[in-house]
Every structure is written in structure tokens, then in C-alpha cells.
Design an enzyme around this catalytic site. Sequence first.
Site, short mmCIF file in Angstrom:
data_model
loop_
_atom_site.label_atom_id
_atom_site.label_comp_id
_atom_site.label_asym_id
_atom_site.label_seq_id
_atom_site.Cartn_x
_atom_site.Cartn_y
_atom_site.Cartn_z
N ILE A 150 8.85 5.40 8.94
CA ILE A 150 7.31 5.55 8.69
C ILE A 150 6.61 6.59 9.71
O ILE A 150 5.83 7.50 9.06
CB ILE A 150 6.65 4.06 8.77
CG1 ILE A 150 7.25 3.14 8.11
CG2 ILE A 150 4.98 4.27 8.68
CD1 ILE A 150 6.80 1.63 8.09
N ASP A 169 9.59 7.19 21.34
CA ASP A 169 10.33 6.48 20.59
C ASP A 169 11.88 6.24 21.64
O ASP A 169 12.44 7.14 21.87
CB ASP A 169 11.04 7.07 19.13
CG ASP A 169 11.83 5.78 18.55
OD1 ASP A 169 12.86 4.98 19.10
OD2 ASP A 169 11.70 5.87 17.33
N ALA A 229 1.48 -2.11 11.95
CA ALA A 229 2.75 -2.61 12.12
C ALA A 229 2.75 -4.02 12.21
O ALA A 229 3.04 -4.79 11.26
CB ALA A 229 3.31 -1.90 13.28
N ASP A 254 -4.37 -2.92 9.86
CA ASP A 254 -3.60 -3.49 8.48
C ASP A 254 -2.82 -4.93 8.87
O ASP A 254 -2.36 -5.42 8.07
CB ASP A 254 -2.71 -2.61 7.91
CG ASP A 254 -2.34 -3.16 6.45
OD1 ASP A 254 -3.21 -3.45 5.67
OD2 ASP A 254 -0.98 -3.03 5.82
N GLU A 259 -2.60 -13.25 11.95
CA GLU A 259 -2.53 -13.02 10.53
C GLU A 259 -1.70 -14.29 9.90
O GLU A 259 -0.47 -14.46 10.45
CB GLU A 259 -1.83 -11.81 10.15
CG GLU A 259 -1.65 -11.55 8.93
CD GLU A 259 -0.82 -10.23 8.68
OE1 GLU A 259 -0.14 -10.22 7.83
OE2 GLU A 259 -0.65 -9.62 9.56
N HIS A 287 -2.90 -6.38 5.22
CA HIS A 287 -1.47 -6.17 5.42
C HIS A 287 -1.16 -5.61 3.94
O HIS A 287 -0.06 -6.11 3.37
CB HIS A 287 -0.44 -7.43 5.78
CG HIS A 287 0.71 -7.08 6.36
ND1 HIS A 287 1.41 -7.87 7.11
CD2 HIS A 287 1.59 -6.10 5.87
CE1 HIS A 287 2.63 -7.24 7.61
NE2 HIS A 287 2.80 -6.26 6.64
N GLY A 289 -0.07 -2.41 3.62
CA GLY A 289 0.87 -1.37 3.70
C GLY A 289 1.81 -0.83 2.65
O GLY A 289 1.82 0.39 2.32
O1 3PG Z 1 7.82 -4.99 7.29
C1 3PG Z 1 7.26 -4.59 6.18
O2 3PG Z 1 8.14 -3.90 5.56
C2 3PG Z 1 5.91 -4.39 5.97
O3 3PG Z 1 5.05 -5.30 6.65
C3 3PG Z 1 5.50 -4.83 4.72
O4 3PG Z 1 5.55 -6.15 4.34
P1 3PG Z 1 5.33 -6.55 2.94
O5 3PG Z 1 6.69 -6.92 2.50
O6 3PG Z 1 4.56 -8.14 3.18
O7 3PG Z 1 4.62 -5.66 2.18
#
Ligand code: 3PG
Length: 313
Positions: A150, A169, A229, A254, A259, A287, A289
Site C-alpha cells: 500500500i 519502514d 490502517a 478510514d 471501530e 473502513h 479502503g
Molecule cells: O486489512 C485490510 O486488508 C483492510 O483493513 C481491509 O479490510 P476489509 O477486508 O474489511 O476491507
Amino acid sequence: MKALMVDYMSEVIDEGLKDLGIELDKEMLPTSERLASIIAPYDILIMRVDPFINKEVLDAATNLKAIFVGSTGTNHIDKEYANEKNIPIFNSPGQNANAVAELVIAKVLDLYRNTVQAQNEVKGGIWNKYRWIGREMRNKTMGIIGFGAIGRRVAEFANVFHMNVIAYDPFLKPEDIKQEYVKLTTLDEVIENSDVVTLHVPLTPDTKDMFNDESMARMKDGAIIINAARGGIVNEEALYKYIKNGKLGGANLDTISNELGSGGLDTMDVPVESPLFELDRVYVTPHIGGSTIDAQDDIGAVVINNLKTHFNL
Ligand SMILES: O=C(O)[C@H](O)COP(=O)(O)O
């Protein structure tokens, strides 16, 4: 073999299992308790990031041979205990990288161009083009924390927008970075020199509260934080403080720390609240993403591929 799917996933998986002659049952978004009560007959569990796979679930999973996770993160699984029980876990890293990176860029642009606030004002009946003077991404510094699939894709997009790109990193050396426009640097430099900080690390004891009062105090005035993340990586009390007092230019999240959707979601339309929601410069999405048709289809293909390889089918 019998598989159980517990989240909304691509039909690529249904079709792949059918071709392999694997029976598929579905129960969408059970709680951990409910999952523990139904999991016994299944050889295969297919899931995203809900619910928590705790000891109770793993103890009840007496026939389980493997867990296939259609996501990158696996912090919702008691991996040590799964390992003790000889239940391997296969995730799908990188498959949603493009989807998440696109969302990150959208989030930067939204904050830079004040889209949510401007839209709310217009829909509230006021048209004022002069209040919403934005900023451009060009010539700003994008600081990427975590340079996996990502992070690398975010870097690519940021470069196209003419940003300077720096990255931290701890698992990489400069020679590991193939994108010549990216400077691998220290966490301190990313904290202190970025106009935009974006997080792409898993939630672990090392990354919990990585962005806290002390680190936010050292950020550039007006800097923004993007978190697609995991919620706990950014300390939300500190975030509230530094956005409220105007030191930071905003955050676009996100994911948030309370959550319910990241391990433990037991239904849809879950009520959620956070003091952060009072702040106009905090934009939030639930969430999403990795939630594109494209990413989910790619993930589906990887799940089926992992399953074939693991079971030698
Ligand atoms: O860990 C991940 O790949 C992301 O947070 C996506 O989670 P998701 O499967 O709920 O879209």
C-alpha cells in the site's frame, strides 16, 4: 470439505469453491460467540476482518484446517493460539493496495480542497466560493509510514501529484526501495518534515499510539494525518487536541480506535460516536479502503489460489 464464509466477499470465491467441489455455507457477520457455536463442522473458514477469532472460536473449531482471510490485516485473529492448534492463516496482502492508495489520495484532496465542509455549507443553503481556499499537493511532502504494497502505491500516486515522497519502514534498507523518487528515512524525519503523514503499518504493540501527543507536537504546522490502517495507531485524545488547537490542519480517517467493524461487528448500521466527530477538520469513512469491486475480485482469486495450493487441489 465444507467451508464457512462469514463476511460479504466476491462471487469469485463462490464460483472457485464450486469448481473445486467444496461445499459453502454462509453466515454474515456473526459475533465471536455465535461463530463458536456453529464452526465445528467446517474445514475451512473464509473471512475478512470480522469477527475476532479468539480462543473460544478456535477451541470450538474442532475440524478447522485453515483460515483464509480476504484482507491484509490479521490482528483480529489470536495467531499464537491458532498456531498452537495447527491452524494456518492465509491472508491476501497487497490485493487491496490500489484501492486503499486511491482512497488515501482522495482523502488528501478532500482535506486540501475542503470538500466536505464546502458541500455541507452549500447543502445548508449557503453559496460562498471565497471561504474555501484550498491547497495543492504539488511541492508538499508526503510522509509514508510503512512501505509495503500500500505504501509503495501511495508513493507512486504522490509522485504523479508532484509531491516529495519520504518513507519510514524499519524493515527496509535504502537498496530495497525501487522507486528512485522515494527517500527512505527516519521516523523523526517523517514526523517533522511531512505535510501529509499517511499510515500503512499493522496494529501491533510497537505501532500502538505511534502518533501520540509527543509526536504530533513535533509535526509541521498545518500538517494532516491520513489513517487508513488501524485506529489505535493514532492516539485520538492527542489528535483531538492538536486539531482543535489548530496546530494540525486536519485528519482524514478510514478507521477509528473504537471501530466496531474491525473485529466484533455483529450487525450492520452499528451506532458509533467519537469526540473527534465534533471537529470539522476530521473527515471519516467506515473502513472502506479495501471495499472496491476490483479489489474484492482480486482478493477472491487469491483466496481460491491459496486454498488450492494449501490443499493441493
Ligand atoms: O486489512 C485490510 O486488508 C483492510 O483493513 C481491509 O479490510 P476489509 O477486508 O474489511 O476491507
